[in-house]
Design a protein around this motif. Structure first.
Motif, PDB file in Angstrom:
ATOM      1  N   TYR A 162       2.485   2.529  -3.204  1.00  0.00           N
ATOM      2  CA  TYR A 162       1.534   3.041  -4.192  1.00  0.00           C
ATOM      3  C   TYR A 162       0.834   4.319  -3.721  1.00  0.00           C
ATOM      4  O   TYR A 162      -0.084   4.801  -4.387  1.00  0.00           O
ATOM      5  CB  TYR A 162       0.493   1.971  -4.542  1.00  0.00           C
ATOM      6  CG  TYR A 162       0.960   1.000  -5.598  1.00  0.00           C
ATOM      7  CD1 TYR A 162       1.148   1.422  -6.915  1.00  0.00           C
ATOM      8  CD2 TYR A 162       1.236  -0.326  -5.281  1.00  0.00           C
ATOM      9  CE1 TYR A 162       1.598   0.535  -7.885  1.00  0.00           C
ATOM     10  CE2 TYR A 162       1.669  -1.220  -6.247  1.00  0.00           C
ATOM     11  CZ  TYR A 162       1.854  -0.778  -7.550  1.00  0.00           C
ATOM     12  OH  TYR A 162       2.294  -1.653  -8.516  1.00  0.00           O
ATOM     13  N   ILE A 163       1.273   4.866  -2.573  1.00  0.00           N
ATOM     14  CA  ILE A 163       0.670   6.112  -2.087  1.00  0.00           C
ATOM     15  C   ILE A 163       0.759   7.233  -3.125  1.00  0.00           C
ATOM     16  O   ILE A 163      -0.243   7.912  -3.400  1.00  0.00           O
ATOM     17  CB  ILE A 163       1.302   6.538  -0.740  1.00  0.00           C
ATOM     18  CG1 ILE A 163       0.791   5.627   0.383  1.00  0.00           C
ATOM     19  CG2 ILE A 163       0.970   7.994  -0.412  1.00  0.00           C
ATOM     20  CD1 ILE A 163       1.439   5.887   1.728  1.00  0.00           C
ATOM     21  N   ASP A 189       5.616   6.154   5.058  1.00  0.00           N
ATOM     22  CA  ASP A 189       4.613   6.894   4.307  1.00  0.00           C
ATOM     23  C   ASP A 189       5.203   7.954   3.380  1.00  0.00           C
ATOM     24  O   ASP A 189       4.686   8.201   2.291  1.00  0.00           O
ATOM     25  CB  ASP A 189       3.627   7.582   5.263  1.00  0.00           C
ATOM     26  CG  ASP A 189       2.732   6.583   5.990  1.00  0.00           C
ATOM     27  OD1 ASP A 189       2.591   5.452   5.489  1.00  0.00           O
ATOM     28  OD2 ASP A 189       2.187   6.934   7.043  1.00  0.00           O
ATOM     29  N   TRP A 190       6.290   8.600   3.820  1.00  0.00           N
ATOM     30  CA  TRP A 190       6.755   9.795   3.124  1.00  0.00           C
ATOM     31  C   TRP A 190       8.090   9.638   2.399  1.00  0.00           C
ATOM     32  O   TRP A 190       8.503  10.546   1.671  1.00  0.00           O
ATOM     33  CB  TRP A 190       6.860  10.961   4.113  1.00  0.00           C
ATOM     34  CG  TRP A 190       5.553  11.342   4.731  1.00  0.00           C
ATOM     35  CD1 TRP A 190       5.100  10.998   5.975  1.00  0.00           C
ATOM     36  CD2 TRP A 190       4.497  12.107   4.143  1.00  0.00           C
ATOM     37  NE1 TRP A 190       3.842  11.506   6.198  1.00  0.00           N
ATOM     38  CE2 TRP A 190       3.450  12.200   5.093  1.00  0.00           C
ATOM     39  CE3 TRP A 190       4.336  12.743   2.909  1.00  0.00           C
ATOM     40  CZ2 TRP A 190       2.270  12.883   4.846  1.00  0.00           C
ATOM     41  CZ3 TRP A 190       3.157  13.431   2.657  1.00  0.00           C
ATOM     42  CH2 TRP A 190       2.142  13.492   3.615  1.00  0.00           C
ATOM     43  N   LEU A 241      -4.011  13.853   1.798  1.00  0.00           N
ATOM     44  CA  LEU A 241      -3.360  12.564   1.993  1.00  0.00           C
ATOM     45  C   LEU A 241      -3.070  12.340   3.474  1.00  0.00           C
ATOM     46  O   LEU A 241      -3.262  11.233   4.005  1.00  0.00           O
ATOM     47  CB  LEU A 241      -2.059  12.504   1.189  1.00  0.00           C
ATOM     48  CG  LEU A 241      -1.211  11.238   1.353  1.00  0.00           C
ATOM     49  CD1 LEU A 241      -1.995  10.010   0.917  1.00  0.00           C
ATOM     50  CD2 LEU A 241       0.089  11.357   0.563  1.00  0.00           C
ATOM     51  N   LYS A 278      -1.327  17.072  -0.442  1.00  0.00           N
ATOM     52  CA  LYS A 278      -0.622  16.432   0.681  1.00  0.00           C
ATOM     53  C   LYS A 278      -1.435  16.494   1.968  1.00  0.00           C
ATOM     54  O   LYS A 278      -1.405  15.570   2.782  1.00  0.00           O
ATOM     55  CB  LYS A 278       0.739  17.085   0.879  1.00  0.00           C
ATOM     56  CG  LYS A 278       1.716  16.905  -0.288  1.00  0.00           C
ATOM     57  CD  LYS A 278       3.076  17.481   0.057  1.00  0.00           C
ATOM     58  CE  LYS A 278       3.993  17.456  -1.162  1.00  0.00           C
ATOM     59  NZ  LYS A 278       3.612  18.486  -2.150  1.00  0.00           N
ATOM     60  N   LYS A 325      -2.536   8.900  -4.748  1.00  0.00           N
ATOM     61  CA  LYS A 325      -2.672  10.356  -4.571  1.00  0.00           C
ATOM     62  C   LYS A 325      -2.983  11.031  -5.909  1.00  0.00           C
ATOM     63  O   LYS A 325      -3.871  11.888  -6.017  1.00  0.00           O
ATOM     64  CB  LYS A 325      -1.385  10.920  -3.968  1.00  0.00           C
ATOM     65  CG  LYS A 325      -1.331  12.447  -3.863  1.00  0.00           C
ATOM     66  CD  LYS A 325      -0.010  12.866  -3.215  1.00  0.00           C
ATOM     67  CE  LYS A 325       0.138  14.375  -3.214  1.00  0.00           C
ATOM     68  NZ  LYS A 325       0.408  14.922  -4.550  1.00  0.00           N
ATOM     69  N   LEU A 368      -4.348   9.198   5.733  1.00  0.00           N
ATOM     70  CA  LEU A 368      -3.455   8.375   6.543  1.00  0.00           C
ATOM     71  C   LEU A 368      -3.857   8.428   8.017  1.00  0.00           C
ATOM     72  O   LEU A 368      -3.679   7.452   8.755  1.00  0.00           O
ATOM     73  CB  LEU A 368      -2.008   8.854   6.376  1.00  0.00           C
ATOM     74  CG  LEU A 368      -1.408   8.653   4.975  1.00  0.00           C
ATOM     75  CD1 LEU A 368      -0.038   9.302   4.887  1.00  0.00           C
ATOM     76  CD2 LEU A 368      -1.336   7.182   4.614  1.00  0.00           C
ATOM     77  N   LEU A 418      -9.262   2.799   4.436  1.00  0.00           N
ATOM     78  CA  LEU A 418      -8.050   2.823   5.256  1.00  0.00           C
ATOM     79  C   LEU A 418      -8.377   2.631   6.737  1.00  0.00           C
ATOM     80  O   LEU A 418      -7.593   2.036   7.485  1.00  0.00           O
ATOM     81  CB  LEU A 418      -7.295   4.137   5.045  1.00  0.00           C
ATOM     82  CG  LEU A 418      -6.588   4.271   3.692  1.00  0.00           C
ATOM     83  CD1 LEU A 418      -5.958   5.649   3.543  1.00  0.00           C
ATOM     84  CD2 LEU A 418      -5.530   3.189   3.503  1.00  0.00           C
ATOM     85  N   TRP A 441       0.840  -1.204   0.000  1.00  0.00           N
ATOM     86  CA  TRP A 441       0.000   0.000   0.000  1.00  0.00           C
ATOM     87  C   TRP A 441       0.878   1.259   0.000  1.00  0.00           C
ATOM     88  O   TRP A 441       0.647   2.188  -0.759  1.00  0.00           O
ATOM     89  CB  TRP A 441      -0.927  -0.006   1.220  1.00  0.00           C
ATOM     90  CG  TRP A 441      -1.132   1.351   1.845  1.00  0.00           C
ATOM     91  CD1 TRP A 441      -0.644   1.776   3.042  1.00  0.00           C
ATOM     92  CD2 TRP A 441      -1.876   2.453   1.303  1.00  0.00           C
ATOM     93  NE1 TRP A 441      -1.019   3.063   3.285  1.00  0.00           N
ATOM     94  CE2 TRP A 441      -1.774   3.513   2.231  1.00  0.00           C
ATOM     95  CE3 TRP A 441      -2.594   2.652   0.137  1.00  0.00           C
ATOM     96  CZ2 TRP A 441      -2.377   4.745   2.027  1.00  0.00           C
ATOM     97  CZ3 TRP A 441      -3.199   3.887  -0.070  1.00  0.00           C
ATOM     98  CH2 TRP A 441      -3.091   4.919   0.853  1.00  0.00           C
ATOM     99  N   ALA A 442       1.939   1.249   0.832  1.00  0.00           N
ATOM    100  CA  ALA A 442       2.756   2.448   1.002  1.00  0.00           C
ATOM    101  C   ALA A 442       3.459   2.867  -0.286  1.00  0.00           C
ATOM    102  O   ALA A 442       3.530   4.062  -0.596  1.00  0.00           O
ATOM    103  CB  ALA A 442       3.784   2.233   2.123  1.00  0.00           C
TER     104      ALA A 442
END
Length: 382
Positions: free
Chosen positions: A33-34, A225-226, A48, A45, A38, A52, A106, A30-31
Motif C-alpha cells: 500500500y506504499i 519497498d520499491w 517517501l 519519492k 504516497k 521509510l 513508521l 504495509w509495503a
C-alpha cells in the motif's frame, strides 16, 4: 524438505515459524500500500524515502537494548510481547492524516518489528541448540510464505478498495492465531554461555557477517519497498500486476528457504551464500531490462538468491563461540538493518534525482559487494 516436515508435524517448531509468517504479513501489507499512501498524503519519492528511513530508524534504535530486553524477559516472553506490539503499531501508518504522523507511526512500527525480529531469531537459535534440530532456514521460509499471502492479497486491492479495512482484518486474524500458539514457546529462555573478553578473533567474523548483512538487508528491503513502484513507473505494468514483483520475489524466496537447510548441510554455509549472490545478480539484470514479464522473473530470481543469505547469517551469528546468542543475533541484525536505515533515503533521493532504474543499478552493485565480502569470510574460514 526435512526441516519443513519437522515444522508442519510439531507445534514446538510450527509456533515460532508462524511468527516469521506474521512478521512478513504485517510488513508486506504495509509495503503493497506504499503507492496508495504516497498518493493519499501527496508526497514525492524523496519524502517517501525519508518516511521509510523513519521505519528503519525505529528498527535500528531498538537493537542496542534488544539483547538486554530479551535476556531480562526470557526470549519466549519477549517474542510474545513483541507480537502484541507489532499487532498494534502495524495499523498506525494506515490511520495517520499527514506526512509527519506517518514518519512517527513508521518509527514505532519499526521499533516493534525490530524487537520481534531479534527475539524470534534468538528463539529459533535456542530451540535448535536445545533440540539439536536445524530449522532456521525453513522458519525463514515461513517469513517468505507470509509474503506470498500478501502478494495474493494484492490482487484483491481493486475489489476491497479500503486499505484500513484490509490491514485491520489482517492484523486481527494474525493476532488470534498467535494468541493460541504462544504456549509452545513463551517459556523458552536462552542457555547461558561462557563469554569471552572482546578480541579481534571474535570481532573479525562478526564484522564480515555484519557487512554482508548490511548490503543484503538493504537490497532485500529495497525490493520490498520499491518493486511495486518500479513495475508501475518503469515497466508501465497494469494495476493488477503491480504486486506481482513482490509476489514472485516472496514465492521464490519461500521455495529456496524450504530447500536451504538441506543444501547448506551438503555444501556449507559460505558456498550457499555465494551461490545466492550470483543468482540474485542475474535477477537484477532481468529487472533492469524494463520489460514487465522479465522484471517479474528477475524479482523471482532475486528472491531465490536472497533466500538463504539472511538465515545463514543469523545461524552463524547465534553460534559464535564466546558470544551469547541474543548478542550475536543483535549485532548482525543491527549492522544489517543499517542497510535499511540508509538504503531508503539514498534510493529515494536517487530515484527522485535520476530514476528508479538507477536505484536497481545500485542494488546490482550491492550484491557484487556481498559476493566479495563472502569470499573474504570463506578465506577467514568462519
Amino acid at each position: 524438505m526435512k526441516s519443513l516436515k519437522l515444522i508442519l508435524s510439531n507445534s514446538r517448531y510450527f509456533a515460532p515459524a508462524f511468527v516469521f509468517t506474521s512478521l512478513n504479513v504485517w510488513f508486506g501489507t504495509w509495503a503493497i500500500y506504499i503507492p496508495t499512501i504516497k498518493e493519499k498524503l501527496v508526497i514525492n519519492k524523496a519524502d517517501l524515502g525519508i518516511a521509510l528511513f523513519c521505519l528503519s530508524l525505529g528498527v535500528f534504535t531498538i537493537f542496542p537494548v534488544a539483547s538486554k530486553i530479551i535476556n531480562k524477559l526470557g526470549v519466549g516472553k519477549a517474542t510474545w510481547y513483541s507480537v502484541v506490539l507489532c499487532s498494534v503499531t502495524a495499523l498506525f501508518p494506515f490511520l495517520v492524516p499527514n506526512y509527519y504522523l506517518l514518519m512517527g507511526s513508521l518509527f514505532l512500527f519499526g521499533m516493534s518489528h525490530g524487537l520481534l525480529d531479534i527475539s524470534i531469531n534468538t528463539l529459533v537459535t535456542e530451540i535448535e541448540k536445545e533440540d539439536k534440530q536445524n530449522f532456521m532456514t525453513a522458519a525463514h521460509g515461513f517469513f517468505s510464505l507470509g509474503g506470498i499471502l500478501v502478494g495474493l492479497g494484492s490482487f484483491l486491492i481493486p475489489i476491497i478498495g479500503n486499505p484500513i479495512m484490509h490491514m485491520g482484518v489482517t492484523v486481527a486474524l494474525i493476532f488470534v492465531i498467535n494468541l493460541f500458539i504462544r504456549k509452545n514457546y513463551i517459556d523458552v529462555v536462552a542457555t547461558p554461555v561462557d563469554k569471552e573478553p572482546f578480541s579481534l578473533k571474535l570481532f573479525k567474523p562478526l564484522f564480515l557477517l555484519g557487512l554482508i548483512g548490511f548490503f543484503a538487508f538493504g537490497s532485500e528491503g529495497a525490493i520490498v519497498d520499491w518493486s511495486g513502484l518500479y513495475l508501475k513507473e518503469v515497466t508501465l505494468a497494469p494495476e493488477i500486476l503491480i504486486g506481482s514483483g513482490f509476489l514472485a520475489f516472496s514465492a521464490a524466496m519461500t521455495f529456496g528457504r524450504f530447500l536451504g537447510d538441506g543444501i547448506s548441510a551438503r555444501i556449507g554455509s559460505i558456498k550457499i551464500v555465494m551461490l545466492g549472490t550470483i543468482i540474485a545478480a542475474v535477477g537484477f539484470l532481468f529487472v533492469l531490462s524494463e520489460n514487465t514479464i522479465l522484471s517479474i522473473a528477475g524479482f523471482a530470481l532475486n528472491g531465490l538468491g536472497f533466500s538463504v543469505i539472511i538465515p545463514e547469517l543469523f545461524r552463524i551469528g547465534g553460534n559464535i563461540k564466546g558470544v551469547d546468542s541474543a548478542k550475536g543475533v543483535s549485532f548482525i541484525a543491527g549492522t544489517g538493518y543499517s542497510g535499511f536505515l540508509l538504503g531508503p533515503v539514498i534510493l529515494g533521493f536517487l530515484a527522485e534525482s535520476a530514476s528508479l532504474k538507477h536505484c536497481f543499478y545500485a542494488l546490482l552493485g550491492c550484491i557484487i559487494l556481498v559476493f566479495g565480502a563472502t569470499a573474504l569470510l570463506r578465506k577467514n574460514k568462519v
